[in-house]
Design a protein around this motif. Sequence first.
Motif, PDB file in Angstrom:
ATOM      1  N   GLU A 110       0.823  -1.213   0.000  1.00 26.51           N
ATOM      2  CA  GLU A 110       0.000   0.000   0.000  1.00 26.51           C
ATOM      3  C   GLU A 110       0.856   1.261   0.000  1.00 26.51           C
ATOM      4  O   GLU A 110       0.387   2.341  -0.385  1.00 26.51           O
ATOM      5  CB  GLU A 110      -0.913   0.039   1.237  1.00 26.51           C
ATOM      6  CG  GLU A 110      -1.879  -1.114   1.379  1.00 26.51           C
ATOM      7  CD  GLU A 110      -2.627  -1.038   2.710  1.00 26.51           C
ATOM      8  OE1 GLU A 110      -2.947   0.083   3.163  1.00 26.51           O
ATOM      9  OE2 GLU A 110      -2.866  -2.101   3.316  1.00 26.51           O
ATOM     10  N   MET A 112       3.745   1.889  -1.590  1.00 24.05           N
ATOM     11  CA  MET A 112       4.508   2.279  -2.769  1.00 24.05           C
ATOM     12  C   MET A 112       3.992   3.582  -3.371  1.00 24.05           C
ATOM     13  O   MET A 112       4.771   4.411  -3.855  1.00 24.05           O
ATOM     14  CB  MET A 112       4.482   1.177  -3.824  1.00 24.05           C
ATOM     15  CG  MET A 112       5.336   1.504  -5.057  1.00 24.05           C
ATOM     16  SD  MET A 112       7.103   1.690  -4.693  1.00 24.05           S
ATOM     17  CE  MET A 112       7.613  -0.030  -4.763  1.00 24.05           C
ATOM     18  N   THR A 113       2.687   3.806  -3.302  1.00 20.87           N
ATOM     19  CA  THR A 113       2.134   5.048  -3.875  1.00 20.87           C
ATOM     20  C   THR A 113       2.654   6.291  -3.155  1.00 20.87           C
ATOM     21  O   THR A 113       3.173   7.202  -3.808  1.00 20.87           O
ATOM     22  CB  THR A 113       0.597   5.012  -3.855  1.00 20.87           C
ATOM     23  OG1 THR A 113       0.151   3.968  -4.723  1.00 20.87           O
ATOM     24  CG2 THR A 113       0.009   6.338  -4.323  1.00 20.87           C
ATOM     25  N   PRO A 114       2.553   6.391  -1.806  1.00 20.27           N
ATOM     26  CA  PRO A 114       3.127   7.577  -1.169  1.00 20.27           C
ATOM     27  C   PRO A 114       4.646   7.663  -1.338  1.00 20.27           C
ATOM     28  O   PRO A 114       5.196   8.765  -1.414  1.00 20.27           O
ATOM     29  CB  PRO A 114       2.733   7.437   0.306  1.00 20.27           C
ATOM     30  CG  PRO A 114       2.305   6.026   0.490  1.00 20.27           C
ATOM     31  CD  PRO A 114       1.791   5.582  -0.825  1.00 20.27           C
ATOM     32  N   LEU A 116       6.410   6.777  -4.025  1.00 17.19           N
ATOM     33  CA  LEU A 116       6.660   7.351  -5.344  1.00 17.19           C
ATOM     34  C   LEU A 116       6.207   8.811  -5.422  1.00 17.19           C
ATOM     35  O   LEU A 116       6.857   9.637  -6.070  1.00 17.19           O
ATOM     36  CB  LEU A 116       5.968   6.519  -6.424  1.00 17.19           C
ATOM     37  CG  LEU A 116       6.562   5.127  -6.651  1.00 17.19           C
ATOM     38  CD1 LEU A 116       5.700   4.329  -7.623  1.00 17.19           C
ATOM     39  CD2 LEU A 116       7.993   5.214  -7.161  1.00 17.19           C
ATOM     40  N   ASP A 117       5.109   9.145  -4.744  1.00 15.64           N
ATOM     41  CA  ASP A 117       4.665  10.543  -4.716  1.00 15.64           C
ATOM     42  C   ASP A 117       5.754  11.428  -4.112  1.00 15.64           C
ATOM     43  O   ASP A 117       6.075  12.502  -4.653  1.00 15.64           O
ATOM     44  CB  ASP A 117       3.377  10.675  -3.896  1.00 15.64           C
ATOM     45  CG  ASP A 117       2.166  10.098  -4.599  1.00 15.64           C
ATOM     46  OD1 ASP A 117       2.245   9.851  -5.824  1.00 15.64           O
ATOM     47  OD2 ASP A 117       1.132   9.885  -3.922  1.00 15.64           O
ATOM     48  N   ASP A 485       8.197   9.799 -14.587  1.00 22.53           N
ATOM     49  CA  ASP A 485       7.039   9.461 -13.768  1.00 22.53           C
ATOM     50  C   ASP A 485       6.289   8.305 -14.415  1.00 22.53           C
ATOM     51  O   ASP A 485       5.625   8.460 -15.441  1.00 22.53           O
ATOM     52  CB  ASP A 485       6.132  10.690 -13.636  1.00 22.53           C
ATOM     53  CG  ASP A 485       5.091  10.495 -12.528  1.00 22.53           C
ATOM     54  OD1 ASP A 485       4.834   9.352 -12.150  1.00 22.53           O
ATOM     55  OD2 ASP A 485       4.562  11.514 -12.053  1.00 22.53           O
ATOM     56  N   ARG A 487       4.055   6.417 -12.725  1.00 22.91           N
ATOM     57  CA  ARG A 487       2.908   6.056 -11.910  1.00 22.91           C
ATOM     58  C   ARG A 487       1.660   5.894 -12.786  1.00 22.91           C
ATOM     59  O   ARG A 487       1.490   6.602 -13.786  1.00 22.91           O
ATOM     60  CB  ARG A 487       2.645   7.126 -10.856  1.00 22.91           C
ATOM     61  CG  ARG A 487       3.719   7.162  -9.777  1.00 22.91           C
ATOM     62  CD  ARG A 487       3.545   8.346  -8.849  1.00 22.91           C
ATOM     63  NE  ARG A 487       3.809   9.598  -9.541  1.00 22.91           N
ATOM     64  CZ  ARG A 487       3.669  10.802  -9.003  1.00 22.91           C
ATOM     65  NH1 ARG A 487       3.246  10.903  -7.752  1.00 22.91           N
ATOM     66  NH2 ARG A 487       3.931  11.898  -9.673  1.00 22.91           N
TER      67      ARG A 487
END
Length: 487
Positions: A110, A112-114, A116-117, A485, A487
């Motif tokens: 869960e 990985m998103t923050p 990468l942000d 990027d 994402r």
Amino acid sequence: MAKAIMIQGAGSNVGKSLIVAGLARAFTRQGLRVAPFKPQNMSNNAAVTEDGGEIGRAQALQARAAGRAPVIDMNPVLLKPESETGAQVIVQGRRWATLRAADYGARKPELMTPVLDSFHRLAAGADLVLVEGAGSPAEINLRAGDIANMGFARAAAVPVILLGDIDRGGVIAQLVGTRAVLDPEDAAMIRGFAVNKFRGDPRLFDGGLAEIVQRTGWPSLGVIPWFDAARRLPAEDVLDLRGQAGGALKIAVPQFPRIANFDDIDPLMAEPGVTVEIVPPGRPLPGDAALVLLPGSKSTTADLAAFRAEGWDVDLTAHCRRGGHVLGLCGGYQMLGRWIDDPEGVEGPPGRVPGLGLLDIETVMVPDKRLTPAQGLYLPTGAPIRGYEIHIGRSEGPDRARGWIGTAGETEGAASADGRVMGCYWHGLFASDDFRAAFLARLGGTASGLDYEAGVETTLDALAAHLSTHLDLDRIAALAAEVTDRR
């Protein structure tokens, strides 16, 4: 367009944090805008950021090396161990959850998103992002859902330099063995290697380098000699926590199982007239110490129980009877009081436990964590103090009337009637030179007059020069890839 390169280790504690700090200073001196980044860190040695969160102290030092203020995006996931099997999880500077290791492994994807942000926000304001891995990619049992090493490198398309530690022995096996256990796609992310902590004549390792190159296919980027001045920089890992033999004034620091923010003692260790003795479990507190300093703790009540189990409470009482001084910082401050009340179970099962009873205060644990820079005056002399607060809990009681730090019309801290037992919530206060000198004087010691912060800057400059001599910085810069990027 920003570029990025990642430093991963062939094992834990190979010197990744120090190398990233040195590279940050070296590339900054070349005129680049450098940003440090560590996707996931595990440490109870945290720093308060300019944007009101917390990150690993190593990333704060790396930010300083790069001439930047620390921000939460530099370390978006920070694990702060609270027990042998569980940790508080800090995400982008704030508490996200407290999880056991197995539960964290299940929920880690869960994050990985923050991660990468944060990485892309940092890259937007930088020319070069220096990424630090955690532990080692050779821990392939942790590869599923990884956000700290190859999982991040592949998700963000960041090439990797692998760092080995020759001082512990077996560096050829470290590097070649890492190549052997990685799957081909992970191994393809590694573009070169370096060997750290070499003692002696590097030419004696020419054959070893050739073997590593031949067996891995990776080019060597350099052999880094031992950098002795590293001890003058704040340590992040409790494995690096060692005392310092100096002068006649002895300060004893019991090593709690969950010791936190122990860089508080670094300025004291820099004083030539002071001996700092770190007291590990299994040894009594020394009887000849002028001061016993109770440091911060990630789990105050658990560390207080461990303190008693070691018999250190008896040693501390004897120390006070001999006229010795005591200082508690943050968790150590809470331990010195009469009671610690945790009605909401913030640190574990709800309950109320007796403290050491050396300060007439009581602490109530509350779930909200206080994270803020701090500045004030040492009231006995007017010496300025700068520090920071990073804690849960509020402490009140009669000895708070003898607060010894003045700030904005209020006082911080508490002291016993005879002034020999003191405590406060502030960390980092001994980096303030005038305060440190005044405090050592009340113990009967003499400060050297050193400028602690200037010393850190000088050491970072020396580290950058050291790496510039022994690493191929041009090739490292050329290996960095443009940030895209995905994402």
